[in-house]
Scaffold this motif. Structure first.
Motif, PDB file in Angstrom:
ATOM      1  N   HIS A   1       0.827  -1.213   0.000  1.00  0.00           N
ATOM      2  CA  HIS A   1       0.000   0.000   0.000  1.00  0.00           C
ATOM      3  C   HIS A   1       0.859   1.260   0.000  1.00  0.00           C
ATOM      4  O   HIS A   1       0.408   2.332   0.402  1.00  0.00           O
ATOM      5  CB  HIS A   1      -0.967  -0.016   1.199  1.00  0.00           C
ATOM      6  CG  HIS A   1      -1.858  -1.217   1.222  1.00  0.00           C
ATOM      7  ND1 HIS A   1      -1.577  -2.331   1.988  1.00  0.00           N
ATOM      8  CD2 HIS A   1      -2.990  -1.505   0.540  1.00  0.00           C
ATOM      9  CE1 HIS A   1      -2.512  -3.253   1.793  1.00  0.00           C
ATOM     10  NE2 HIS A   1      -3.380  -2.779   0.915  1.00  0.00           N
TER      11      HIS A   1
ATOM     12  N   ARG B   1      -2.310 -10.889 -14.864  1.00  0.00           N
ATOM     13  CA  ARG B   1      -2.027 -11.232 -13.461  1.00  0.00           C
ATOM     14  C   ARG B   1      -3.164 -10.764 -12.548  1.00  0.00           C
ATOM     15  O   ARG B   1      -3.425 -11.366 -11.500  1.00  0.00           O
ATOM     16  CB  ARG B   1      -0.708 -10.574 -13.026  1.00  0.00           C
ATOM     17  CG  ARG B   1      -0.149 -11.100 -11.705  1.00  0.00           C
ATOM     18  CD  ARG B   1       0.864 -10.132 -11.109  1.00  0.00           C
ATOM     19  NE  ARG B   1       0.185  -8.938 -10.641  1.00  0.00           N
ATOM     20  CZ  ARG B   1      -0.284  -8.767  -9.409  1.00  0.00           C
ATOM     21  NH1 ARG B   1      -0.117  -9.695  -8.491  1.00  0.00           N
ATOM     22  NH2 ARG B   1      -0.931  -7.653  -9.080  1.00  0.00           N
TER      23      ARG B   1
ATOM     24  N   ARG C   1      -9.343  -5.360  -3.775  1.00  0.00           N
ATOM     25  CA  ARG C   1      -8.179  -4.583  -4.230  1.00  0.00           C
ATOM     26  C   ARG C   1      -8.069  -4.521  -5.749  1.00  0.00           C
ATOM     27  O   ARG C   1      -7.674  -3.492  -6.319  1.00  0.00           O
ATOM     28  CB  ARG C   1      -6.906  -5.226  -3.647  1.00  0.00           C
ATOM     29  CG  ARG C   1      -5.608  -4.516  -4.035  1.00  0.00           C
ATOM     30  CD  ARG C   1      -5.446  -3.198  -3.305  1.00  0.00           C
ATOM     31  NE  ARG C   1      -4.259  -2.486  -3.710  1.00  0.00           N
ATOM     32  CZ  ARG C   1      -3.056  -2.649  -3.186  1.00  0.00           C
ATOM     33  NH1 ARG C   1      -2.883  -3.512  -2.199  1.00  0.00           N
ATOM     34  NH2 ARG C   1      -2.028  -1.937  -3.609  1.00  0.00           N
TER      35      ARG C   1
ATOM     36  N   ARG D   1       1.446  -8.622  -3.591  1.00  0.00           N
ATOM     37  CA  ARG D   1       1.414  -7.452  -4.474  1.00  0.00           C
ATOM     38  C   ARG D   1       2.775  -7.290  -5.183  1.00  0.00           C
ATOM     39  O   ARG D   1       2.846  -6.810  -6.307  1.00  0.00           O
ATOM     40  CB  ARG D   1       1.083  -6.219  -3.627  1.00  0.00           C
ATOM     41  CG  ARG D   1       1.093  -4.902  -4.372  1.00  0.00           C
ATOM     42  CD  ARG D   1      -0.177  -4.708  -5.158  1.00  0.00           C
ATOM     43  NE  ARG D   1      -0.141  -3.524  -5.983  1.00  0.00           N
ATOM     44  CZ  ARG D   1      -0.633  -3.469  -7.225  1.00  0.00           C
ATOM     45  NH1 ARG D   1      -1.207  -4.514  -7.769  1.00  0.00           N
ATOM     46  NH2 ARG D   1      -0.572  -2.358  -7.899  1.00  0.00           N
TER      47      ARG D   1
ATOM     48  N   ARG E   1      -9.205  -7.189   4.302  1.00  0.00           N
ATOM     49  CA  ARG E   1      -9.639  -7.429   2.924  1.00  0.00           C
ATOM     50  C   ARG E   1      -8.588  -8.297   2.220  1.00  0.00           C
ATOM     51  O   ARG E   1      -7.380  -8.066   2.345  1.00  0.00           O
ATOM     52  CB  ARG E   1      -9.727  -6.074   2.216  1.00  0.00           C
ATOM     53  CG  ARG E   1     -10.084  -6.179   0.760  1.00  0.00           C
ATOM     54  CD  ARG E   1      -9.947  -4.836   0.082  1.00  0.00           C
ATOM     55  NE  ARG E   1      -8.551  -4.404   0.055  1.00  0.00           N
ATOM     56  CZ  ARG E   1      -8.144  -3.197  -0.304  1.00  0.00           C
ATOM     57  NH1 ARG E   1      -9.025  -2.292  -0.652  1.00  0.00           N
ATOM     58  NH2 ARG E   1      -6.869  -2.881  -0.299  1.00  0.00           N
TER      59      ARG E   1
HETATM   60  C1  EPS Z   1      -2.530  -9.572  -0.433  1.00  0.00           C
HETATM   61  C2  EPS Z   1      -3.760  -9.072   0.006  1.00  0.00           C
HETATM   62  C3  EPS Z   1      -4.697  -8.384  -0.933  1.00  0.00           C
HETATM   63  C4  EPS Z   1      -4.453  -8.928  -2.323  1.00  0.00           C
HETATM   64  C5  EPS Z   1      -2.992  -8.650  -2.623  1.00  0.00           C
HETATM   65  C6  EPS Z   1      -2.143  -9.590  -1.826  1.00  0.00           C
HETATM   66  O1  EPS Z   1      -4.460  -6.998  -1.006  1.00  0.00           O
HETATM   67  P1  EPS Z   1      -5.170  -5.957  -0.012  1.00  0.00           P
HETATM   68  O2  EPS Z   1      -4.582  -6.216   1.321  1.00  0.00           O
HETATM   69  O3  EPS Z   1      -4.793  -4.584  -0.532  1.00  0.00           O
HETATM   70  O4  EPS Z   1      -6.638  -6.216  -0.138  1.00  0.00           O
HETATM   71  O5  EPS Z   1      -5.343  -8.355  -3.250  1.00  0.00           O
HETATM   72  O6  EPS Z   1      -2.704  -8.819  -3.970  1.00  0.00           O
HETATM   73  C7  EPS Z   1      -2.506  -7.683  -4.688  1.00  0.00           C
HETATM   74  C8  EPS Z   1      -2.727  -6.456  -4.244  1.00  0.00           C
HETATM   75  C9  EPS Z   1      -2.056  -7.950  -6.040  1.00  0.00           C
HETATM   76  O7  EPS Z   1      -1.836  -6.987  -6.805  1.00  0.00           O
HETATM   77  O8  EPS Z   1      -1.882  -9.127  -6.377  1.00  0.00           O
HETATM   78  C10 EPS Z   1      -1.574 -10.156   0.526  1.00  0.00           C
HETATM   79  O9  EPS Z   1      -1.741  -9.964   1.732  1.00  0.00           O
HETATM   80  O10 EPS Z   1      -0.607 -10.827   0.096  1.00  0.00           O
END
Ligand code: EPS
Length: 402
Positions: A12, A41, A50, A143, A351
């Motif tokens: 983030h 991807r 996300r 991410r 999330r």
């Molecule tokens: C991820 C948690 C989620 C996934 C993220 C990997 O993101 P967030 O915490 O923002 O909801 O969507 O994957 C990505 C953002 C992506 O681009 O692949 C985690 O905790 O690894």
């Protein structure tokens, strides 16, 4: 020089970056193609909120002029669109009193103190001496695979010049297995690209996969699975059997196992070979009817070895399967211990995705492309594409005479 890359960036934070070294000069770079890989991807049924926020696109800030590499480091930057919602929570500078006030009213602003079983959370706060799990989870997040895919797209663009293609498709999601049958590589590629939900070639499995994801989501749970990666057009002789750390099977397995959530790698027949007789496993060598002057004189009756013998490519397609564990952020959390109070609690619920197996295949495909490109440049490498073309063609002529 070999192909190297380093990535940085928090999930983030403002952006994700990769610096790629060792690409030859004169290689055509398509930003559209990198963006197409990034979009693939992001696909997949079972992703969380996300992916509705991000539209990953790359900016190249060094190493490319007029669409061609210069031989200097190539810098790739992908902005996190979600950053605008995290400027206080992920502030680079110490918090101002106003920010502190805003964070105290923000449910996501408090330190994260309930580690998730299966995630790096608990071991990492001990290792890096942290009291807020966010300080470690942000970088551990999958991410970061965004930039690996961007680098992998450059690797694929290099390999394509030499007739090498890398593709992937999903074989299994949870307990649902796809049947591939005797589809050609082109059919596998087309069908996997057409199925944005699962990248799965078996239409009859897709409905079951949809139901499995819906059920897991309803139950606050997550799903793992298996993807297959196939590379074709590889000349015999990439990798080495002379030193343990140059064996291509070890390098591929190492790179794939280093991707978030990947728990197992099989090459060719893989684990199944352990219970078969040698005569059932090894691929007989027969004369090849040559169709063009650069064809080698030998063929195989099958490809149980998955294109690798003794740590080097043997000219057959490379076939790799990668097992991915279910995501560790559960909406119906497992038990944990709060690191502040040392009391039993539910693990943190944030999330997240129900499954990221469709993304996992795309990521592994690009990681395989990077490892192959590294081995390819070690064997044929030079400073320019002209030099590499000459080396590659000379070698193909040499082995066609054998
Ligand atoms: C991820 C948690 C989620 C996934 C993220 C990997 O993101 P967030 O915490 O923002 O909801 O969507 O994957 C990505 C953002 C992506 O681009 O692949 C985690 O905790 O690894």
């Amino acid at each position: 020089m070999t192909l190297t890359y380093q990535t940085s960036g928090e999930s983030h934070g403002p952006c994700l970056t990769a610096i790629v070294g060792g690409l030859p000069a004169g290689m055509g770079v398509s930003i559209d193609e990198i963006n197409a890989s990034l979009a693939r991807r992001q696909q997949g049924f079972g992703r969380g909120g996300r992916m509705k926020i991000e539209r990953d696109t790359v900016e190249i800030t060094s190493g490319v002029r007029f669409g061609k590499t210069l031989g200097s480091p190539v810098t790739l930057v992908v902005a996190n669109d979600d950053w605008k919602n995290w400027t206080d929570r992920m502030s680079v500078t110490p918090l101002t009193p106003a920010q502190r006030k805003r964070l105290s009213d923000d449910p996501l602003g408090a330190p994260v103190t309930q580690p998730r079983p299966g995630h790096v959370d608990l071991a990492a706060i001990m290792k890096w001496d942290q009291t807020d799990i966010r300080n470690v989870l942000e970088r551990a997040s999958a991410r970061a695979t965004t930039t690996q895919v961007a680098v992998g797209s450059l690797a694929k663009q290099l390999l394509r010049v030499f007739g090498i293609e890398v593709i992937s498709h999903m074989l299994q999601l949870g307990k649902v297995r796809a049947t591939v049958g005797d589809l050609s590589l082109t059919q596998i590629q087309r069908r996997a690209l057409d199925d944005e939900d699962f990248h799965c070639v078996d239409e009859s499995a897709r409905d079951k996969m949809l139901r499995a994801v819906r059920r897991a989501r309803r139950e606050g749970d997550t799903l793992g699975g298996v993807n297959e990666i196939i590379a074709v057009g590889l000349p015999p002789g990439l990798g080495s059997c002379m030193d343990w750390d140059e064996r291509l099977d070890g390098r591929l397995a190492g790179a794939l196992m280093a991707v978030q959530a990947m728990k197992g790698v099989e090459i060719g027949m893989g684990f199944a070979a352990a219970e078969r007789l040698g005569s059932e496993v090894h691929d007989e060598i027969v004369p090849r009817r040559r169709r063009n002057p650069l064809d080698i004189a030998y063929a195989r009756t099958r490809n149980n070895a998955g294109g690798l013998e003794g740590g080097i490519t043997n000219g057959e397609p490379l076939v790799i399967r990668v097992a991915q564990k279910p995501i560790s952020t559960l909406m119906r959390p497992l038990r944990s211990v709060d690191i502040r109070t040392k009391r039993s609690v539910d693990a943190v619920r944030e999330r997240s995705d129900t499954t990221a197996v469709p993304a996992g295949g795309v990521i592994c495909e690009h990681v395989v492309a990077i490892v192959i490109a590294q081995a390819f440049l070690e064997k044929f490498g030079g400073d320019s594409m002209t030099e590499i073309r000459r080396n590659h063609r000379g070698y193909l002529r040499q082995i066609a005479k054998m």
